[in-house]
Design a protein around this motif. Structure first.
Motif, PDB file in Angstrom:
ATOM      1  N   PRO A 203       0.820  -1.230   0.000  1.00 13.94           N
ATOM      2  CA  PRO A 203       0.000   0.000   0.000  1.00 13.94           C
ATOM      3  C   PRO A 203       0.849   1.273   0.000  1.00 13.94           C
ATOM      4  N   LEU A 204       1.979   1.246   0.703  1.00 20.12           N
ATOM      5  CA  LEU A 204       2.857   2.430   0.704  1.00 20.12           C
ATOM      6  C   LEU A 204       3.382   2.716  -0.694  1.00 20.12           C
ATOM      7  N   LEU A 205       3.785   1.643  -1.378  1.00 22.21           N
ATOM      8  CA  LEU A 205       4.309   1.810  -2.740  1.00 22.21           C
ATOM      9  C   LEU A 205       3.208   2.274  -3.681  1.00 22.21           C
ATOM     10  N   LYS A 206       2.035   1.640  -3.557  1.00 23.39           N
ATOM     11  CA  LYS A 206       0.934   1.971  -4.472  1.00 23.39           C
ATOM     12  C   LYS A 206       0.457   3.399  -4.282  1.00 23.39           C
ATOM     13  N   SER A 207       0.443   3.867  -3.058  1.00 18.75           N
ATOM     14  CA  SER A 207       0.010   5.242  -2.853  1.00 18.75           C
ATOM     15  C   SER A 207       1.172   6.211  -3.050  1.00 18.75           C
ATOM     16  N   ARG A 208       2.313   5.663  -3.388  1.00 17.48           N
ATOM     17  CA  ARG A 208       3.532   6.446  -3.670  1.00 17.48           C
ATOM     18  C   ARG A 208       3.971   7.276  -2.477  1.00 17.48           C
ATOM     19  N   PHE A 209       3.685   6.775  -1.280  1.00 14.00           N
ATOM     20  CA  PHE A 209       4.225   7.430  -0.092  1.00 14.00           C
ATOM     21  C   PHE A 209       5.674   7.010   0.120  1.00 14.00           C
ATOM     22  N   ALA A 210       6.076   5.894  -0.496  1.00 19.42           N
ATOM     23  CA  ALA A 210       7.462   5.426  -0.389  1.00 19.42           C
ATOM     24  C   ALA A 210       7.863   4.841  -1.732  1.00 19.42           C
ATOM     25  N   THR A 211       9.142   4.957  -2.066  1.00 22.65           N
ATOM     26  CA  THR A 211       9.640   4.326  -3.289  1.00 22.65           C
ATOM     27  C   THR A 211      10.940   3.593  -2.962  1.00 22.65           C
ATOM     28  N   PHE A 212      11.103   2.457  -3.589  1.00 22.73           N
ATOM     29  CA  PHE A 212      12.345   1.695  -3.443  1.00 22.73           C
ATOM     30  C   PHE A 212      12.761   1.212  -4.820  1.00 22.73           C
ATOM     31  N   GLY A 213      14.061   1.236  -5.078  1.00 21.34           N
ATOM     32  CA  GLY A 213      14.555   0.812  -6.387  1.00 21.34           C
ATOM     33  C   GLY A 213      14.472  -0.690  -6.576  1.00 21.34           C
ATOM     34  N   LYS A 214      14.545  -1.413  -5.457  1.00 23.70           N
ATOM     35  CA  LYS A 214      14.597  -2.869  -5.564  1.00 23.70           C
ATOM     36  C   LYS A 214      13.856  -3.510  -4.395  1.00 23.70           C
ATOM     37  N   LEU A 215      12.982  -4.449  -4.705  1.00 25.26           N
ATOM     38  CA  LEU A 215      12.320  -5.205  -3.651  1.00 25.26           C
ATOM     39  C   LEU A 215      12.909  -6.612  -3.621  1.00 25.26           C
ATOM     40  N   VAL A 216      13.301  -7.043  -2.431  1.00 22.56           N
ATOM     41  CA  VAL A 216      13.822  -8.397  -2.263  1.00 22.56           C
ATOM     42  C   VAL A 216      12.738  -9.203  -1.553  1.00 22.56           C
ATOM     43  N   ASP A 217      12.049 -10.007  -2.342  1.00 20.33           N
ATOM     44  CA  ASP A 217      10.901 -10.769  -1.845  1.00 20.33           C
ATOM     45  C   ASP A 217      11.415 -12.052  -1.195  1.00 20.33           C
ATOM     46  N   ILE A 218      11.252 -12.165   0.120  1.00 24.38           N
ATOM     47  CA  ILE A 218      11.815 -13.338   0.805  1.00 24.38           C
ATOM     48  C   ILE A 218      10.784 -14.469   0.970  1.00 24.38           C
ATOM     49  N   SER A 219       9.632 -14.321   0.286  1.00 25.82           N
ATOM     50  CA  SER A 219       8.592 -15.343   0.464  1.00 25.82           C
ATOM     51  C   SER A 219       8.917 -16.670  -0.231  1.00 25.82           C
ATOM     52  N   ARG A 220       9.866 -16.663  -1.145  1.00 26.13           N
ATOM     53  CA  ARG A 220      10.205 -17.932  -1.823  1.00 26.13           C
ATOM     54  C   ARG A 220      11.246 -18.747  -1.045  1.00 26.13           C
ATOM     55  N   ILE A 221      11.818 -18.137  -0.024  1.00 29.71           N
ATOM     56  CA  ILE A 221      12.839 -18.852   0.755  1.00 29.71           C
ATOM     57  C   ILE A 221      12.112 -19.838   1.667  1.00 29.71           C
ATOM     58  N   THR A 222      12.408 -21.111   1.512  1.00 29.01           N
ATOM     59  CA  THR A 222      11.679 -22.106   2.310  1.00 29.01           C
ATOM     60  C   THR A 222      12.212 -22.114   3.734  1.00 29.01           C
ATOM     61  N   GLY A 223      11.336 -22.502   4.630  1.00 28.10           N
ATOM     62  CA  GLY A 223      11.754 -22.711   6.018  1.00 28.10           C
ATOM     63  C   GLY A 223      11.882 -21.463   6.849  1.00 28.10           C
ATOM     64  N   LEU A 224      11.220 -20.392   6.459  1.00 23.22           N
ATOM     65  CA  LEU A 224      11.273 -19.188   7.302  1.00 23.22           C
ATOM     66  C   LEU A 224       9.961 -18.951   8.049  1.00 23.22           C
ATOM     67  N   ASP A 225       9.035 -19.929   7.947  1.00 27.17           N
ATOM     68  CA  ASP A 225       7.726 -19.686   8.575  1.00 27.17           C
ATOM     69  C   ASP A 225       7.448 -20.667   9.711  1.00 27.17           C
ATOM     70  N   TYR A 226       8.509 -21.074  10.400  1.00 29.47           N
ATOM     71  CA  TYR A 226       8.358 -22.108  11.427  1.00 29.47           C
ATOM     72  C   TYR A 226       7.911 -21.533  12.768  1.00 29.47           C
ATOM     73  N   VAL A 227       7.407 -22.447  13.595  1.00 28.57           N
ATOM     74  CA  VAL A 227       7.201 -22.172  15.022  1.00 28.57           C
ATOM     75  C   VAL A 227       7.819 -23.361  15.741  1.00 28.57           C
ATOM     76  N   LYS A 228       8.954 -23.123  16.432  1.00 27.41           N
ATOM     77  CA  LYS A 228       9.640 -24.223  17.124  1.00 27.41           C
ATOM     78  C   LYS A 228       9.464 -24.062  18.625  1.00 27.41           C
ATOM     79  N   ILE A 229       8.958 -25.124  19.236  1.00 33.88           N
ATOM     80  CA  ILE A 229       8.714 -25.068  20.673  1.00 33.88           C
ATOM     81  C   ILE A 229       9.888 -25.697  21.397  1.00 33.88           C
ATOM     82  N   GLU A 230      10.489 -24.963  22.300  1.00 35.38           N
ATOM     83  CA  GLU A 230      11.556 -25.511  23.142  1.00 35.38           C
ATOM     84  C   GLU A 230      11.101 -25.451  24.590  1.00 35.38           C
ATOM     85  N   GLU A 231      11.960 -25.924  25.474  1.00 38.71           N
ATOM     86  CA  GLU A 231      11.532 -26.030  26.872  1.00 38.71           C
ATOM     87  C   GLU A 231      11.097 -24.677  27.447  1.00 38.71           C
ATOM     88  N   GLU A 232      11.911 -23.662  27.223  1.00 32.16           N
ATOM     89  CA  GLU A 232      11.604 -22.369  27.843  1.00 32.16           C
ATOM     90  C   GLU A 232      11.288 -21.265  26.844  1.00 32.16           C
TER      91      GLU A 232
END
Lengths: 288, 664
Positions: free
Chosen positions: A37-66
């Motif tokens: 929305p920021l880009l579309k409304s042109r409130f912000a501009t960036f020359g390059k977007l690095v989309d990290i959604s294709r990187i596997t294994g970044l959406d985990y929830v790991k439960i440990e003891e504490e």
């Protein structure tokens, strides 16, 4: 509602992402619910977007003891419905369920929510209340940042250029820990008038430790330090909660806008802090 | 299903996308506009024609809105120049490339500031655009009780799901317009008038239209620019409004202030009404704003018998976009003024608000000194009190609101029915934009001619297929449009009988027939409606609507599911106006509610379960219908404001009712 031209890169590994971010004008794209929305409304501009959604294994929830380790690409919806989170750190799921609407929650990520550091976002106060630790990765390696150091200002975090948020670590809810996330909205608006994340360690009738964090009432999410100190070590009472609310309201720095006047925001914040403490206390004293 | 085609779905070869450079100041001298391949106000010197709902000739032609600003800008969002490109991304880039130099001047953003301040337009002596007195002259009566108050409905945007949009295409001779609209004929008249084109050279075709709520009945500057550009570049030109543009620059609805003084005797009998209605016209004359104030004044007395009434009706110019119709278009404002005063009087006299209302109704038709004609009100509202379960809900602090719906019946409407190869095609002068007109058209043709409904198609608006037409607004389609369909069908039947003797549906379908009518309508066809609502309010001032029930007289219901849907949608909008929707401007005229998230459009989560009840008391029209569309946006704010007043104990004078005002 059409963004200016930008380069789009979707790497398959976090190393490639970090490499791409060395570009001066690059920005990480996670779920896109704030950035697009920021880009579309042109409130912000960036020359390059690095989309990290294709990187596997970044959406985990790991439960440990504490502790619980959460990958930055875990969606808000997944945290809302995750049974382990609901059981072991319900402040996160309670806040997640109150973010925007189901469509936004399905796409939005916890990493994006905290890294955007919008003073009205919901996850920053939750992270502050839980003393979360953030792991950042860059070409020069990894480092850990405490939540209190992470949120620097409006739309500004401690992440430096070329760094990506790699992991969020929060403690598992302790015995006797009560929690609450409360948010006041104006009608159908997406953002809050004020919001409060509260985590209390309760022993008998005493509040041993308090972490109360606020959103929408200052230039960034922040801990209501004086309010916390006021109730710590004291026996709970409604009037104590009310006093804490008054302290938090006095210290806050809200601005008048179409969501309400400064005066209303202060008043609402005071009530929210009071209500949050009461709710968290009841939950804390009821748990073993 | 799945075959919808909105303007933005239409792709013509070699099409240009138009972007509009808009004023960033509420009032400023326009020093210089520079950019490559732009169209600005020095090139296109045209004025915005007043057409469509509430069209009025400007009292001063110098006050008509220019299509593109020249010398001065008068509101944030006013078109200053247009840019064009082969794709819409670079069209937006080009907007940013245009340099505009302004010399900012003091802006007046409220009616109060504009009335006290200097004229916003050079060469005028005041910001009061028009002022008239409606009603009869009288001396203040000797009254036991006088209640007086100031009441406001803030401006809101119509916000249909589909924003405005147009494609203009020119073949060297003829201009073809594809548009999202409530009236192709208004658009045609407007384009021809603004660009001084011959009507034969303009063809307007309606695309599927995703809602309008009043915002798509008239002409806008962007349409004229697109038409001009298509002729200039000899390429099709598309313009699709963004939501931000909609919030900034579409005609805004409501924006009405009232000061009311009600005189009554001890028993509650109304003796007289005096008042002022002031409309925030926005920056220009012409159009709806000139006529709204007196239109509201005309209907203020609602269902009550008041023998003496006088209202000063005034339109005031401010540095905001021009005021326009939004579902109700003056009707909700009029009812708000009256019903808020009736509740105030009931509280003052400590009598039940319903009792007070019924006491002031007649068993006979009544014409008010302001010009409103009503049937006998008392029998309908006595029934309404039962239907709305008032005795039960009273204990829950229910608010009740009574009103008169004044539909825009006159001047009538056109219809064409064509039978060819066993198929029936229909065109209506008012263009459907989501209401489902095809349902009543099929039903009426079946009833009149015995033709099975599946053989009947209601076509979208097309100025080549229907020679004239008015439009779809003002609760008029089922009444004026429906009557035109009945009349066209009867004309067909007569033609058939003249030719073949005894009428036969089968033989009619085997032939070729074409029937066009302009079914003229005069006078008023007003109907009654009532709403009830209950609400709860928490310490933060957040209102939850609990029960929301409507009881409206629809004459004869043409299609129950569509009626129900239309009333529920309208009730949601009524809640939106009451609780959430508002255009907020900063002191220097910048719009603070410039995103859909801030505009306050109601969401499903905040809606109660709606109950719809209907009375069918018939009408003088051949098919018995009465108006409907605007009833719920009139009725719900009345009932809900009263419910909030009862629960909070605070007088409600303004919509939207602020959380802040209600919080502890």
């Amino acid at each position: 509602m059409y963004p200016p031209e930008f380069e789009y890169f979707a790497p398959n590994s976090i190393e490639d992402a970090v490499e791409a971010l060395s570009n001066e004008d690059a920005k990480v794209l996670a779920g896109g619910q704030s950035l697009l929305p920021l880009l579309k409304s042109r409130f912000a501009t960036f020359g390059k977007l690095v989309d990290i959604s294709r990187i596997t294994g970044l959406d985990y929830v790991k439960i440990e003891e504490e502790s619980i380790r959460i990958g930055p690409m875990a969606t808000i919806a997944s945290l809302e419905s995750n049974g382990d989170i609901q059981r072991l750190q319900p402040l996160i799921s309670e806040a997640a369920s109150q973010i925007a609407d189901p469509l936004v929650r399905n796409m939005g990520t916890i990493g994006g929510n905290v890294s955007h550091s919008d003073p009205a976002n919901d996850m920053p106060p939750v992270m502050l209340a839980l003393n979360a630790k953030f792991t950042a990765i860059s070409k020069s390696g990894e480092r850990s940042i405490d939540a209190e150091k992470f949120f620097v200002d409006s739309f500004q975090t401690a992440l430096e250029h070329g760094e990506i948020l790699k992991e969020i670590e929060v403690p598992v809810r302790r015995a006797g820990q009560g929690y609450s996330y409360m948010k006041l909205k104006k009608g159908s608006a997406d953002f809050s008038v004020a919001a409060v994340a509260c985590a209390l360690d309760v022993s008998g009738k005493t509040i041993k430790r308090a972490r109360i964090a606020l959103a929408s009432v200052s230039s960034k999410a922040e801990i209501a330090n004086d309010a916390c100190r006021h109730i710590e070590g004291k026996e709970f009472s409604e009037s104590l909660a009310e006093e804490a609310g008054a302290i938090a309201a006095k210290n806050a720095d809200p601005r008048s806008d179409s969501y309400g006047s400064e005066e209303y925001k202060r008043r609402a914040l005071g009530m929210l802090v009071k209500d949050s403490i009461i709710k968290a206390y009841i939950r804390g004293s009821g748990s073993i | 299903m799945g075959k919808g085609q909105y303007v933005d779905d239409i792709m013509l070869p070699n099409m240009l996308y138009m972007g509009v450079v808009r004023s960033t100041y509420a009032r400023a001298k326009l020093i210089k506009v520079s950019g490559k391949d732009i169209i600005d106000g020095n090139e296109l010197k045209a004025l915005r024609a007043s057409v469509g709902e509430g069209a009025a000739t400007a009292s001063n032609l110098d006050l008509m809105e220019p299509i593109l600003a020249r010398d001065m800008v008068y509101y944030v969002g006013q078109p200053v120049a247009a840019v064009f490109s082969g794709d819409r991304y670079s069209a937006e880039d080009r907007i940013a490339d245009v340099e505009v130099e302004y010399e900012p001047l003091k802006a007046f953003n409220t009616v109060k500031a504009a009335m006290e301040g200097k004229p916003i337009h050079p060469g005028t002596s005041s910001n009061v655009l028009r002022e008239t007195v409606v009603g009869n002259a009288f001396d203040d009566p000797k009254a036991d009780v006088v209640v007086e108050d100031e009441l406001t409905n803030e401006r809101i945007m119509p916000n249909p799901i589909e924003t405005r949009g147009i494609i203009a295409d020119y073949d060297g001779k003829r201009l073809t317009i594809y548009i999202s609209t409530q009236s192709v004929h208004s658009i045609k008249r407007g384009i021809c008038s603004s660009l001084k084109l011959n009507p034969d050279d303009v063809h307007v075709i309606q695309a599927d239209t995703g809602g309008g709520f009043g915002s798509k009945g008239g002409l806008y500057p962007e349409y004229v620019i697109a038409a001009y550009a298509a002729m200039k570049f000899k390429r099709p030109v598309k313009w699709i409004e963004t939501r931000r543009e909609h919030l900034l620059a579409t005609n805004a609805g409501r924006g009405v202030h009232g000061r009311m003084k009600l005189f009554a005797d001890r028993s509650g009998k109304l003796l007289a009404l005096r008042g002022e209605i002031t409309v925030d016209s926005g920056a220009f004359g012409g159009g709806m704003a000139e006529f709204t104030a007196s239109y509201i004044a005309m209907q203020v007395t609602g269902p009550y018998m008041i023998e003496k009434a006088s209202i000063t009706a005034r339109s005031v110019m401010t540095n905001k976009p021009v005021q326009g119709p939004y579902r109700g278009a003056g009707r909700p404002e009029a009812a708000f003024m009256m019903e808020r005063m009736m509740d105030m009087l009931a509280d003052r006299l400590k009598i039940d608000p319903v009792k007070l209302r019924l006491l002031n109704m007649s068993d006979k038709p009544f014409k008010s000194p302001l010009g409103l004609e009503i049937d006998a009100a008392k029998p309908f509202f006595e029934k309404a009190v039962q239907e709305l379960d008032y005795e039960r809900l009273k204990g829950d602090k229910a608010g009740i609101g009574f009103f008169v719906l004044v539909p825009a019946l006159a001047p009538g409407e056109t219809a064409r029915i064509r039978i060819n190869s066993g198929k029936v095609d229909v065109w209506l002068g008012g263009n459907a934009h989501g209401q489902g007109h095809e349902v009543f058209v099929r039903k009426l043709i079946r009833e009149e001619l015995g033709i099975p409904e599946e053989l009947v198609t209601l076509n979208k608006g097309d100025t080549d297929m229907l020679q004239s037409g008015i439009g779809s607004w003002g609760s008029r389609s089922a009444i004026a449009g429906g009557a035109a369909v009945v009349s066209a069908a009867r004309k067909l039947k007569k033609d058939f009988e003249a030719k073949h003797g005894k009428f036969s549906t089968t033989e009619l379908l085997n032939g070729t027939y074409d029937s066009f009518v302009f079914e003229k309508q005069e006078g008023q066809l007003n109907s009654f409606g009532a709403n009830i609502a209950t609400a709860s309010i928490d310490r933060y001032g957040v209102v939850k609507v609990r029960e929301c029930i409507a009881y409206y007289d629809l004459g004869r219901m043409l299609n129950p599911p569509m009626v129900r849907g239309q009333i529920i949608g309208g009730m949601a909008q009524g809640i939106g106006q009451t609780l959430y929707e508002e255009l907020v401007h900063s002191d220097d005229g910048q719009l603070l509610t410039a995103s859909i998230s801030d505009a306050g459009v109601p969401i499903a989560e905040n809606m109660p379960e709606f109950i719809v009840k209907v009375a069918e008391n018939g009408s003088r029209l051949p098919h018995g219908a009465k108006g409907l569309g605007e009833a719920p946006t009139i009725g719900v704010p009345l009932a809900l404001c009263r419910a909030i007043e009862l629960v909070s104990g605070k007088r409600i004078r303004l919509t939207p009712v602020k959380q802040e005002y209600l919080s502890d």
